[in-house]
Scaffold this motif. Structure first.
Motif, PDB file in Angstrom:
ATOM      1  N   MET A  36       0.870  -1.218   0.233  1.00  0.00           N
ATOM      2  CA  MET A  36       0.094  -0.044  -0.101  1.00  0.00           C
ATOM      3  C   MET A  36       0.893   1.372   0.043  1.00  0.00           C
ATOM      4  N   CYS A  37       2.201   1.136  -0.140  1.00  0.00           N
ATOM      5  CA  CYS A  37       3.130   2.238  -0.182  1.00  0.00           C
ATOM      6  C   CYS A  37       3.108   2.807  -1.732  1.00  0.00           C
ATOM      7  N   ARG A  38       2.227   3.503  -2.086  1.00  0.00           N
ATOM      8  CA  ARG A  38       1.927   3.797  -3.441  1.00  0.00           C
ATOM      9  C   ARG A  38       3.069   4.891  -4.024  1.00  0.00           C
ATOM     10  N   ASN A  39       3.400   5.633  -3.274  1.00  0.00           N
ATOM     11  CA  ASN A  39       4.593   6.633  -3.473  1.00  0.00           C
ATOM     12  C   ASN A  39       5.797   5.824  -3.473  1.00  0.00           C
ATOM     13  N   PHE A  40       6.107   5.179  -2.775  1.00  0.00           N
ATOM     14  CA  PHE A  40       7.102   4.111  -2.607  1.00  0.00           C
ATOM     15  C   PHE A  40       7.321   3.157  -4.015  1.00  0.00           C
ATOM     16  N   ASP A 193       5.689   7.166   3.758  1.00  0.00           N
ATOM     17  CA  ASP A 193       4.918   7.102   2.470  1.00  0.00           C
ATOM     18  C   ASP A 193       3.616   7.805   2.584  1.00  0.00           C
ATOM     19  N   LYS A 194       2.973   7.817   4.011  1.00  0.00           N
ATOM     20  CA  LYS A 194       1.611   8.459   4.336  1.00  0.00           C
ATOM     21  C   LYS A 194       1.939   9.987   4.618  1.00  0.00           C
ATOM     22  N   VAL A 195       3.353  10.403   4.989  1.00  0.00           N
ATOM     23  CA  VAL A 195       3.480  11.679   5.062  1.00  0.00           C
ATOM     24  C   VAL A 195       3.661  12.185   4.019  1.00  0.00           C
ATOM     25  N   VAL A 196       4.298  11.469   3.000  1.00  0.00           N
ATOM     26  CA  VAL A 196       4.274  12.111   1.385  1.00  0.00           C
ATOM     27  C   VAL A 196       2.923  12.608   1.076  1.00  0.00           C
ATOM     28  N   SER A 197       1.912  11.392   1.395  1.00  0.00           N
ATOM     29  CA  SER A 197       0.611  11.334   0.900  1.00  0.00           C
ATOM     30  C   SER A 197       0.058  12.896   1.300  1.00  0.00           C
ATOM     31  N   LEU A 198       0.159  13.307   2.639  1.00  0.00           N
ATOM     32  CA  LEU A 198      -0.444  14.059   3.343  1.00  0.00           C
ATOM     33  C   LEU A 198       0.106  15.511   2.562  1.00  0.00           C
ATOM     34  N   PRO A 226      -1.193  23.883 -14.532  1.00  0.00           N
ATOM     35  CA  PRO A 226       0.155  24.465 -14.667  1.00  0.00           C
ATOM     36  C   PRO A 226       1.153  23.900 -13.587  1.00  0.00           C
ATOM     37  N   ASN A 227       2.251  23.864 -14.318  1.00  0.00           N
ATOM     38  CA  ASN A 227       3.558  23.525 -13.316  1.00  0.00           C
ATOM     39  C   ASN A 227       3.352  22.066 -12.730  1.00  0.00           C
ATOM     40  N   LEU A 228       2.508  21.311 -13.161  1.00  0.00           N
ATOM     41  CA  LEU A 228       2.436  19.867 -12.402  1.00  0.00           C
ATOM     42  C   LEU A 228       3.333  18.861 -12.996  1.00  0.00           C
ATOM     43  N   LYS A 229       4.173  18.505 -12.066  1.00  0.00           N
ATOM     44  CA  LYS A 229       5.184  17.308 -12.385  1.00  0.00           C
ATOM     45  C   LYS A 229       4.938  15.888 -11.884  1.00  0.00           C
ATOM     46  N   TYR A 230       5.142  15.139 -12.706  1.00  0.00           N
ATOM     47  CA  TYR A 230       4.700  13.812 -12.084  1.00  0.00           C
ATOM     48  C   TYR A 230       5.622  12.706 -12.895  1.00  0.00           C
ATOM     49  N   LEU A 231       5.644  11.391 -12.491  1.00  0.00           N
ATOM     50  CA  LEU A 231       6.536  10.554 -12.898  1.00  0.00           C
ATOM     51  C   LEU A 231       5.465   9.303 -13.708  1.00  0.00           C
ATOM     52  N   SER A 232       6.246   8.770 -14.850  1.00  0.00           N
ATOM     53  CA  SER A 232       5.438   7.706 -15.391  1.00  0.00           C
ATOM     54  C   SER A 232       5.055   6.670 -14.526  1.00  0.00           C
TER      55      SER A 232
END
Length: 295
Positions: A36-40, A193-198, A226-232
């Motif tokens: 469940m660590c989606r960011n990780f 991971d939860k801290v990043v999600s917050l 605008p200015n949104l950056k994300y990963l594949s």
């Protein structure tokens, strides 16, 4: 060691069942956190490890680990019942040598109810069994589909579940607690991971293009902020304000980071997605389809 102080002789085969299943379910419960660590998981996709580990199948693996953990939890419960039965039938002289964590009066012989409801191991075990049953029942696909809010609420009991797991072995009835050894690594990763999600924020976006694909799959394109950056392969949480503006679901972005739009391919399996599919079909002939999404 004298026979009456040997746990194997006092508790019988239950001690082997309890300890073996405890190690197995501790591993499964800890693995559940990592799935469940989606960011990780998204970060891991930047490395070659994704060629060897199916990171996109984290939900399926979560279900497998949960079912495996459920099996060993039931086995662990059976082992404890066998243990408590054998202990409750022992002479009081033997019990005084069994553990240093519990004291008995000279004329008091505890029964099985004492071990179940008056010890840390017993009461936490009963609570863990109840919480586990609640989570499993509401995670069933039929109930999850018809009562998603209850599924989400009961799954939030995982905090209490892990807290009780850490407390469960403190009585040291069959040995020192070991759950923390399995839990500490995944627990730290999950917390970070939860801290990043917050840190995420929600943005209302308008859909500018939709396509109804085979097998009830909807392709949705919406404007990129605008200015949104994300990963594949990064995931986002979406809610359709036209139906349930406070019910969020996680989906993987199918658009590439260099494109000037965001897109998701969603299969209509949940009730709110089926409503979206119906609306798409009804308005398809009219040549327009607009739904506000909150990201």
């Amino acid at each position: 060691m004298a026979e009456h102080t040997d746990l194997r002789h006092i508790m019988g085969v239950g001690i082997a069942i309890t300890r073996g299943s405890a190690a197995s379910l501790s591993f499964c419960y800890s693995i559940l956190l990592l799935t469940m660590c989606r960011n990780f998981i998204t970060k891991l996709k930047e490395f070659s490890i994704h060629q060897y580990i199916p990171l996109d199948a984290n939900i399926q693996f979560h279900k497998i680990a949960a079912c495996t953990g459920l099996f060993f939890s039931l086995l662990h419960t059976v082992g404890h019942i066998v243990n408590f039965y054998h202990v409750s039938t022992q002479p009081i002289e033997n019990l005084k040598c069994l553990t240093n964590e519990i004291r008995f009066n000279s004329d008091y012989k505890p029964g099985i109810s004492f071990w179940l409801f008056q010890t840390i191991t017993g009461i936490t075990g009963v609570l863990l069994f109840i919480i586990m049953c609640i989570i499993v029942v509401f995670a069933h696909p039929t109930i999850r589909k018809k009562a998603y809010k209850f599924f989400w609420f009961t799954h939030s009991l995982y905090v209490l579940l892990y807290a009780l797991c850490l407390i469960h072995g403190l009585a040291r009835l069959t040995g020192p607690p070991r759950f923390w050894m399995f839990f500490i690594g995944p627990g730290i990763i999950f917390t970070l991971d939860k801290v990043v999600s917050l840190r995420t924020r929600y943005i209302p976006l308008d859909v500018f293009e939709t396509d109804l694909l085979p097998s009830d799959v909807i392709k949705i394109k919406f404007y990129r902020p605008p200015n949104l950056k994300y990963l594949s392969g990064q995931w986002v949480r979406l809610t359709c304000t036209a139906f349930k503006d406070r019910e969020f679901h996680s989906f993987t972005l199918t658009s590439a980071p260099h494109e000037n739009f965001l897109s998701c391919h969603i299969k209509a399996q949940e009730p709110h997605l089926e409503e979206l599919l119906v609306k798409k079909r009804i308005t398809e002939e009219q040549g327009k389809f607009s739904v506000d999404l909150k990201v």
